[in-house]
Design a protein around this motif. Structure first.
Motif, PDB file in Angstrom:
ATOM      1  N   ARG A 129      50.980   8.449  24.466  1.00  0.00           N
ATOM      2  CA  ARG A 129      50.603   8.182  23.068  1.00  0.00           C
ATOM      3  C   ARG A 129      49.532   7.122  22.943  1.00  0.00           C
ATOM      4  O   ARG A 129      48.654   7.203  22.088  1.00  0.00           O
ATOM      5  N   THR A 130      49.563   6.085  23.780  1.00  0.00           N
ATOM      6  CA  THR A 130      48.569   5.006  23.700  1.00  0.00           C
ATOM      7  C   THR A 130      47.465   5.168  24.736  1.00  0.00           C
ATOM      8  O   THR A 130      46.669   4.257  24.951  1.00  0.00           O
ATOM      9  N   TRP A 165      43.991  -3.384  19.060  1.00  0.00           N
ATOM     10  CA  TRP A 165      44.664  -2.145  19.429  1.00  0.00           C
ATOM     11  C   TRP A 165      44.746  -2.031  20.953  1.00  0.00           C
ATOM     12  O   TRP A 165      43.735  -2.195  21.645  1.00  0.00           O
ATOM     13  N   ASN A 187      44.573   9.424  21.031  1.00  0.00           N
ATOM     14  CA  ASN A 187      45.428  10.270  20.201  1.00  0.00           C
ATOM     15  C   ASN A 187      45.427   9.845  18.733  1.00  0.00           C
ATOM     16  O   ASN A 187      45.646   8.668  18.412  1.00  0.00           O
ATOM     17  N   ASP A 189      47.663  10.557  16.594  1.00  0.00           N
ATOM     18  CA  ASP A 189      49.023  10.166  16.219  1.00  0.00           C
ATOM     19  C   ASP A 189      49.226   8.658  16.369  1.00  0.00           C
ATOM     20  O   ASP A 189      49.875   8.018  15.530  1.00  0.00           O
ATOM     21  N   TYR A 190      48.639   8.087  17.429  1.00  0.00           N
ATOM     22  CA  TYR A 190      48.750   6.643  17.662  1.00  0.00           C
ATOM     23  C   TYR A 190      48.050   5.867  16.552  1.00  0.00           C
ATOM     24  O   TYR A 190      48.581   4.884  16.016  1.00  0.00           O
ATOM     25  N   GLY A 194      50.053   3.851  13.407  1.00  0.00           N
ATOM     26  CA  GLY A 194      49.938   2.419  13.644  1.00  0.00           C
ATOM     27  C   GLY A 194      49.164   1.662  12.591  1.00  0.00           C
ATOM     28  O   GLY A 194      49.347   0.447  12.426  1.00  0.00           O
TER      29      GLY A 194
END
Length: 349
Positions: A129-130, A165, A187, A189-190, A194
């Protein structure tokens, strides 16, 4: 060739004047190489744009809702859709600026094969994810290696209150037709989960269509979907989109030609004045040469040879700088356009 030593001595009769004139000419040819390199690079990027890909943005670059995605995908003629959210900041120090984007790796790498990402790196990015991938040029600039943990400072606030980040470098890639691209992807989504604001929005959509000849009709259909929405869209094919971005700057080719015309006109006056001043000071020398048997044509030839030698030397030095050190310097500064003068430009110079 037997008169080369005589031409060389005459040219350097006044070392200061010749040095300054040579420096001015070098700068002129350096500008010619760099500016024509910029023009050639931009034309190359536009020429290689894909006509079967559409770019959808808001005219004022207001973020677009991610909810537009299924509606765009349902339009007849559309074969695939992906999205990007812009991401920019700096690494460690403010002068280390960099740009990147968050996306859905699966759809993006399927729709945009220009990004040479291996299957292993693609899988790693999907699973982490990251995780993030960087272009080789960007990684070389900052010395990143696979497995490094880095922090990018941006103006985008996270929900935890931090602007830094965290990312894990998973691999590197090259962008087709853009060897100097300095870009960073991770990503969506990250980013979306966030950030403290702007959730569920993207910067633009990339749409692949089955028939490039219907690009206008599909683009119109996309824009008509959201004509009454709070955030309207503007859709163009990739080539038109690139050209529209350039048009905001102005007629770049005209500006470059105007600058070069002014530079070389000034150079003509400068070099001509310097050489004429040198020749007037040597009237007696020329008279002595004629008494020794030098003809009018030979004396004129020596004078012209001095001017040609000076300009050729300046052209070689200036164009060499424009094709080597200057692009390397701009690449180190993360310039969005790194001029690479093609051979034809060097020949013209």
């Amino acid at each position: 060739m037997k008169y080369l030593a005589l031409v060389w001595k005459g040219l350097w009769r006044s070392k200061m004047r010749t040095s300054l004139t040579l420096l001015s000419a070098v700068v002129a040819f350096l500008l010619f190489g760099v500016l024509q390199g910029v023009d050639a690079t931009i034309k190359h990027l536009v020429a290689n744009a894909h006509l079967d890909r559409l770019i959808t943005v808001n005219a004022a670059y207001v973020p677009l809702p991610l909810s537009y995605l299924p509606q765009i995908k349902a339009i007849p003629g559309v074969t695939d859709v992906t999205y990007l959210a812009g991401f920019g900041g700096y690494y460690k120090k403010p002068e280390n600026t960099m740009g990147g984007f968050a996306t859905d790796p699966v759809s993006f790498l399927r729709l945009v094969p220009d990004y040479g990402v291996s299957q292993a790196e693609k899988t790693a990015l999907i699973q982490d994810r990251t995780g993030a991938l960087a272009s080789h040029t960007l990684a070389q600039r900052f010395g990143w290696k696979v497995g490094d943990t880095i922090f990018i400072h941006t103006g985008l606030l996270q929900k935890n209150g931090s602007n830094d980040w965290r990312f894990q470098i998973l691999g590197f890639f090259d962008v087709q037709n853009q060897p100097d691209a300095q870009v960073f992807m991770f990503n969506y989504d990250y980013l979306d989960k966030g950030r403290a604001s702007g959730e569920g929005t993207v910067t633009y959509y990339i749409t692949h269509i089955a028939n490039p000849a219907r690009a206008g009709a599909v683009a119109t259909a996309i824009d008509n979907l959201f004509v009454n929405s709070p955030v309207q869209t503007k859709t163009q094919n990739e080539k038109d989109f690139s050209q529209s971005q350039l048009s905001k700057v102005g007629n770049i080719e005209f500006f470059l030609d105007a600058i070069m015309a002014a530079v070389f006109f000034t150079l003509l006056l400068l070099v001509g004045n310097a050489l004429m001043q040198s020749f007037r000071e040597r009237t007696r020398e020329f008279a002595v040469m004629k008494t020794l048997g030098f003809t009018d044509g030979l004396v004129a030839g020596l004078v012209i040879a001095e001017a040609v030698l000076l300009c050729v030397a300046a052209a070689v030095i200036g164009l060499a700088l424009a094709s080597g050190p200057i692009p390397a310097f701009l690449r180190a500064l993360a310039s969005p356009v790194v001029p690479r003068p093609p051979v034809v430009v060097l020949v013209e110079g």
